[in-house]
Design an enzyme around this catalytic site. Sequence first.
Site, mmCIF file in Angstrom:
data_model
loop_
_atom_site.group_PDB
_atom_site.id
_atom_site.type_symbol
_atom_site.label_atom_id
_atom_site.label_comp_id
_atom_site.label_asym_id
_atom_site.label_seq_id
_atom_site.Cartn_x
_atom_site.Cartn_y
_atom_site.Cartn_z
ATOM 1 C CG ASP A 45 -0.300 -0.413 2.509
ATOM 2 O OD1 ASP A 45 0.945 -0.414 2.574
ATOM 3 O OD2 ASP A 45 -1.022 -0.716 3.466
ATOM 4 C CG ASP B 43 -9.137 -0.557 11.544
ATOM 5 O OD1 ASP B 43 -8.225 -1.349 11.212
ATOM 6 O OD2 ASP B 43 -9.382 0.493 10.922
ATOM 7 C CG HIS C 96 -6.219 -1.715 8.593
ATOM 8 N ND1 HIS C 96 -6.228 -0.395 9.003
ATOM 9 C CD2 HIS C 96 -4.944 -2.135 8.799
ATOM 10 C CE1 HIS C 96 -5.019 -0.065 9.408
ATOM 11 N NE2 HIS C 96 -4.223 -1.100 9.298
ATOM 12 C CD GLU D 26 -8.706 1.857 7.593
ATOM 13 O OE1 GLU D 26 -8.731 0.844 8.331
ATOM 14 O OE2 GLU D 26 -8.052 2.877 7.877
HETATM 15 P P1 PGA Z 1 1.693 -1.620 12.738
HETATM 16 O O1 PGA Z 1 0.610 -1.453 11.565
HETATM 17 O O2 PGA Z 1 2.515 -2.793 12.362
HETATM 18 O O3 PGA Z 1 2.501 -0.366 12.726
HETATM 19 O O4 PGA Z 1 0.914 -1.830 13.993
HETATM 20 C C1 PGA Z 1 -0.093 -2.582 11.132
HETATM 21 C C2 PGA Z 1 -1.126 -2.203 10.098
HETATM 22 O O5 PGA Z 1 -1.689 -1.095 10.173
HETATM 23 O O6 PGA Z 1 -1.410 -3.023 9.216
#
Ligand code: PGA
Length: 260
Positions: A67, A136, A138, A143
């Site tokens: 992404d 959340d 995702h 999302e």
């Molecule tokens: P993080 O992000 O590894 O910084 O917790 C994970 C994500 O948002 O997929």
Amino acid sequence: MEVVIVPDAAAGGELIAEAMAALLRRKPEALLGVATGSTPLPVYRALSAKVRAGEVEVSGARICQLDEYVGLPAGHPESYRSVVLREVVEPLGLAESAFMGPDGAAEDVPAACAAYDRALTEAGGVDLQLLGIGTDGHIGFNEPCSSLASRTRIKTLTEQTRKDNARFFDSIDQVPHHVITQGIGTILEARHVVLLATGESKADAVALAVEGPLSALVPASALQLHPHATIVADEAAASRLKLGDYFRATYAAKPAWQGI
Ligand code: PGA
């Protein structure tokens, strides 16, 4: 899904790096899909250590991005292109030409999304896609309530995700609202999907993704549809799994040579 519970983030990083190394030993030109954020960093450190120790040769490897933020100027240190170059491509000693990602600074973002989705297929598809998970639920930047069949496209971040990512910027106001993300349907085309989750803040999301119903409300639950999905969680992130003991026993009984 195979769920592997590891003592800590370093053990998770080592396990996944070994899976990547095993893949590269049998397919030197493998396309590795990498994720950004804090969680995957132990994987990249462990894989780089294996390269330095001569345990695996990565010169034929190809890397692709999951992404990207939309609208950050080219070369911005927090653009995911910059992050992947810094954390993965350079430490592995790969050339920038071995790396593909969506163009977050494109004038025509929908066209850039479609072009990237096509490019992944034309490159032969992703062999191993590494994922983190948002608080959340995702995956990538899909999302909650993303289509489970979605392709690479532009998405709007939730306020929760912008807050979660504000630590990488001087203030939350600098966190872009829009992103390009591989769709859930795109991610599900990878031959092996490996999700790493560490820390207590991910415990609810992991439990819902693994044991909850398949639901667009928890995008990571879409991995239940994948024939080869591995969830690697440390004790804290696994702490709300009802079947934790079952997962521990199942993995302990697996021959070590099989890996994940
Ligand atoms: P993080 O992000 O590894 O910084 O917790 C994970 C994500 O948002 O997929």
